[in-house]
Scaffold this active site. Structure first.
Site, short mmCIF file in Angstrom:
data_model
loop_
_atom_site.label_atom_id
_atom_site.label_comp_id
_atom_site.label_asym_id
_atom_site.label_seq_id
_atom_site.Cartn_x
_atom_site.Cartn_y
_atom_site.Cartn_z
N HIS A 22 2.46 -8.77 6.27
CA HIS A 22 2.88 -9.83 5.34
C HIS A 22 2.40 -9.54 3.92
O HIS A 22 1.39 -10.08 3.47
CB HIS A 22 2.33 -11.16 5.87
CG HIS A 22 2.66 -12.36 5.06
ND1 HIS A 22 3.73 -12.44 4.17
CD2 HIS A 22 2.05 -13.59 5.01
CE1 HIS A 22 3.74 -13.64 3.62
NE2 HIS A 22 2.74 -14.34 4.10
N CYS B 190 -2.28 -13.48 14.40
CA CYS B 190 -2.23 -13.46 12.94
C CYS B 190 -1.40 -12.28 12.43
O CYS B 190 -1.47 -11.19 13.00
CB CYS B 190 -3.63 -13.30 12.36
SG CYS B 190 -4.81 -14.56 12.86
N CYS C 252 3.41 -17.08 -0.48
CA CYS C 252 4.12 -16.33 0.57
C CYS C 252 5.64 -16.49 0.52
O CYS C 252 6.36 -15.74 1.19
CB CYS C 252 3.64 -16.75 1.95
SG CYS C 252 1.88 -17.07 2.04
C1 LIG Z 1 -6.64 -11.40 11.28
C2 LIG Z 1 -7.42 -10.69 10.19
C3 LIG Z 1 -8.61 -11.53 9.78
C4 LIG Z 1 -7.86 -9.33 10.74
O1 LIG Z 1 -8.78 -8.78 9.86
P1 LIG Z 1 -8.73 -7.26 9.30
O2 LIG Z 1 -10.07 -7.01 8.71
O3 LIG Z 1 -7.57 -7.09 8.43
O4 LIG Z 1 -8.50 -6.38 10.52
P2 LIG Z 1 -9.62 -5.54 11.26
O5 LIG Z 1 -10.22 -4.60 10.29
O6 LIG Z 1 -10.45 -6.47 12.04
O7 LIG Z 1 -8.67 -4.79 12.26
C5 LIG Z 1 -8.52 -3.45 12.23
C6 LIG Z 1 -7.42 -3.03 13.18
O8 LIG Z 1 -6.99 -4.06 14.06
C7 LIG Z 1 -5.58 -4.03 14.21
N1 LIG Z 1 -5.01 -5.23 13.65
C8 LIG Z 1 -5.60 -6.09 12.80
N2 LIG Z 1 -4.80 -7.12 12.57
C9 LIG Z 1 -3.70 -6.90 13.29
C10 LIG Z 1 -2.53 -7.63 13.47
N3 LIG Z 1 -2.34 -8.80 12.90
N4 LIG Z 1 -1.60 -7.10 14.28
C11 LIG Z 1 -1.78 -5.92 14.90
N5 LIG Z 1 -2.88 -5.20 14.76
C12 LIG Z 1 -3.83 -5.70 13.97
C13 LIG Z 1 -5.13 -2.79 13.53
O9 LIG Z 1 -5.15 -1.73 14.43
C14 LIG Z 1 -6.17 -2.61 12.47
O10 LIG Z 1 -6.29 -1.28 12.10
P3 LIG Z 1 -5.58 -0.75 10.77
O11 LIG Z 1 -6.29 -1.42 9.62
O12 LIG Z 1 -5.81 0.70 10.82
O13 LIG Z 1 -4.15 -1.14 10.85
C15 LIG Z 1 -6.54 -10.44 8.95
O14 LIG Z 1 -5.46 -9.65 9.34
C16 LIG Z 1 -6.01 -11.72 8.33
O15 LIG Z 1 -6.72 -12.37 7.58
N6 LIG Z 1 -4.74 -12.11 8.59
C17 LIG Z 1 -4.13 -13.28 8.06
C18 LIG Z 1 -3.52 -13.01 6.71
C19 LIG Z 1 -3.00 -14.28 6.09
O16 LIG Z 1 -3.61 -15.32 6.18
N7 LIG Z 1 -1.85 -14.23 5.43
C20 LIG Z 1 -1.22 -15.36 4.85
C21 LIG Z 1 -0.52 -16.12 5.90
S1 LIG Z 1 0.33 -17.55 5.32
#
Ligand SMILES: CC(C)(COP(=O)(O)OP(=O)(O)OC[C@H]1O[C@@H](n2cnc3c(N)ncnc32)[C@H](O)[C@@H]1OP(=O)(O)O)[C@@H](O)C(=O)NCCC(=O)NCCS
Ligand SMILES: [Zn+2]
Lengths: 137, 383
Positions: free
Chosen positions: B332, B206, B83
């Site tokens: 990110h 997140c 990252c």
């Molecule tokens: C939190 C997490 C598990 C959510 O899972 P996901 O499968 O991507 O999201 P979902 O399919 O459940 O969510 C669908 C909707 O929720 C909303 N949404 C999901 N995450 C969101 C966020 N962080 N902020 C705002 N809206 C969000 C959006 O509307 C999204 O729709 P879109 O795909 O059309 O934008 C995923 O975003 C994640 O793993 N994040 C962490 C990433 C990470 O670890 N990065 C490294 C950090 S050091």
């Protein structure tokens, strides 16, 4: 035998410290120590970069530890979905040894408290895979 | 006066799915960086390509991107600290220029994450931990930071509401950033009611996976002055690495790699935390921003929540942080993130941050962390 059956998903098998798995099969969670420097290692290391010795010795992580921190994981990555929810925790043991493992399913989420007493022990999964976990100490 | 400067910084729009190839994605940031400058690709002496591997299939992306941007036959190579890859890229660029080897270097960060499902991406990130000893337990990035959050709560009484307030702020600014993936303000309730991903972190605690690119052009001072009348000087650089294993961590209520990187950067810049006018910090999760307040010395250990409670990190507060929406709003795209943070500070110091300009900002700081508190990078910039 190497690490091929370790944890939910293993990503590599070979290591000089593969004896760890042999011990784990016997129910022992082991760490290593450099006899020259006296430094102990968890995760176990086969080599000591300070004195360049490869003559490390094994010892068992015994006794009670303390829960340092934890998280209840609801969102499992690919390969781990079926395990979720699972609880990851860091336990602190004697001699500055810290271990990452899962908390046993026997511990109810409401009973989890920072500082609670833990022991670490090997756990055989129904699918034959092996790991270690924390139980109430 | 420091003698290495940023002459320009660009980024693509960050989005959930860009619908283009990585070379085309990289071009978007490159275009924004070079537009309006009186230089051509031939003036760039080297390019540093920054990303984390295995999100797309291309191996050795440096060669591909340098060909597409017509930077051949100049040297091009790949730099990776997950990252924080593009902050590491900036560090290397600084050294290449400072040493006299090159006059101008491009730092290009990119990531296309949409070719994978979120669960597959989480598996890749999980292998950014120790694959023998810790990944097999199902350790993920959010889970690692969640353990820091839990420890902070247990020690200092930090609450889920405190964490949510970080997202409230960042979503407020994200709503004004045309480059951000999420441009919607979120309420405290929205955040607190979102599903728990890994306790105590919820979905809106997140950052989301995204596609995006960034490009920073770094040059020798005299060269920079010939190109722009607003060079942004690199005055402080700090970097440190903590253990890859969680088992090896000595501190669970702060990131040691960030503390050490900050110490180095302040020392090199001969500045203190109070001198910083505006900061970009690595809010991959809400808790990460609270840890950053403390690790950077904006607050004492355990007192970071006071800054968000008192709105001191809003644009008109004493130490504005992430007033571009942060990773939480922007998304990110791993390798592009550091460059995007740097771009925001460059715009702030030039008085060109149309979304939320901090008045009279002269000194800015970028805090960019790779992995679960593993690679710490702090960069201080000055106009
Ligand atoms: C939190 C997490 C598990 C959510 O899972 P996901 O499968 O991507 O999201 P979902 O399919 O459940 O969510 C669908 C909707 O929720 C909303 N949404 C999901 N995450 C969101 C966020 N962080 N902020 C705002 N809206 C969000 C959006 O509307 C999204 O729709 P879109 O795909 O059309 O934008 C995923 O975003 C994640 O793993 N994040 C962490 C990433 C990470 O670890 N990065 C490294 C950090 S050091
Ligand atoms: Zn030794």
């Amino acid at each position: 035998m190497g690490f091929e059956n370790f944890g939910t998903v293993s990503f590599t098998a070979e290591a000089k410290v593969a004896d760890f798995i042999t011990y784990l099969e016997q129910g022992k969670v082991m760490a290593t120590r450099c006899p020259k420097c006296g430094v102990s290692y968890f995760p176990p290391k086969a080599d000591c970069p300070s004195c360049l010795s490869g003559e490390v010795e094994w010892f068992e992580v015994k006794g009670k530890g303390k829960l340092a921190t934890y998280t209840i994981v609801n969102y499992g990555p690919s390969g781990f979905e079926d395990d979720a929810p699972y609880i990851l925790a860091l336990g602190e043991f004697e001699g500055g040894i810290q271990i990452l493992a899962r908390l046993s399913k026997d511990i109810a989420p409401n009973d989890i408290k920072a500082g609670m007493s833990l022991v670490v022990s090997s756990v055989k999964r129904p699918d034959g895979r092996i790991a270690y976990e924390f139980k109430k100490g | 006066m420091a003698d290495v400067a940023i002459v320009s910084a660009g980024q693509s729009v960050f989005t959930r799915s860009c619908g283009e190839s990585i070379r085309e994605l990289a071009f978007e940031a490159f275009k924004e960086a070079l537009e309006g400058l009186d230089i051509t690709t031939g003036d760039i002496d080297a390019s540093i390509i920054c990303s984390a591997p295995e999100y797309d299939k291309q191996r050795s992306p440096a060669g591909l991107i340098s060909e597409y941007l017509e930077l051949t036959p100049k040297p091009s190579f790949y730099v990776e600290t997950v990252c924080s890859s593009s902050s590491t890229g900036l560090r290397v660029a600084w050294s290449l220029v400072k040493s006299g080897l090159h006059k101008m270097v491009a730092v290009i960060g990119f990531q296309k994450m949409s070719e994978l499902s979120s669960r597959d991406a989480a598996e890749r990130m999980g292998r950014g931990a120790d694959i023998i000893w810790e990944s097999p337990f199902g350790l993920t990035m959010p889970a690692g930071y969640a353990m820091y959050a839990q420890a902070h709560m247990d020690k200092y009484g930090t609450t889920e509401e405190h964490l949510a307030k970080v997202r409230v702020k960042n979503s407020h600014y994200g709503a004004t950033n045309p480059k951000a993936t999420y441009r919607k303000e979120l309420s405290l309730e929205d955040i607190l009611n979102s599903e728990v991903i890994t306790s105590p972190l919820k979905k809106f605690d997140c950052c989301a996976n995204a596609d995006g690119s960034s490009c920073i052009i770094v040059a020798r001072g005299d060269v920079a002055k010939g190109i722009t009348d607003k060079p942004i000087w690199i005055v402080g650089l700090g970097a440190a690495t903590d253990t890859m294993t969680m088992a090896g961590r000595e501190l669970l209520t702060g990131l040691k790699c960030a503390q050490e990187a900050a110490r180095q950067a302040y020392k090199m810049a001969r500045l203190k935390p109070q001198d910083i006018d505006v900061a970009e910090v690595h809010d991959c999760f809400t808790v990460s921003e609270i840890l950053a307040y403390e690790d950077l010395g904006f607050a004492k250990p355990g007192e970071g929540v006071g800054l968000i409670e008192d709105k001191e990190t809003y644009a008109d507060g004493t130490i504005p942080v992430n007033v571009d929406g942060g990773l939480l709003s922007k998304g990110h795209p791993i390798g592009a993130t550091g460059g995007s943070q740097i771009r925001t500070i460059v715009r702030q110091l030039r008085g060109e941050a149309t979304e939320a300009q901090v008045k009279g900002a002269e000194i800015g700081l970028v805090h960019n962390i790779g992995g679960i508190g593993q690679y710490g990078n702090v960069t201080i910039l000055r106009r």
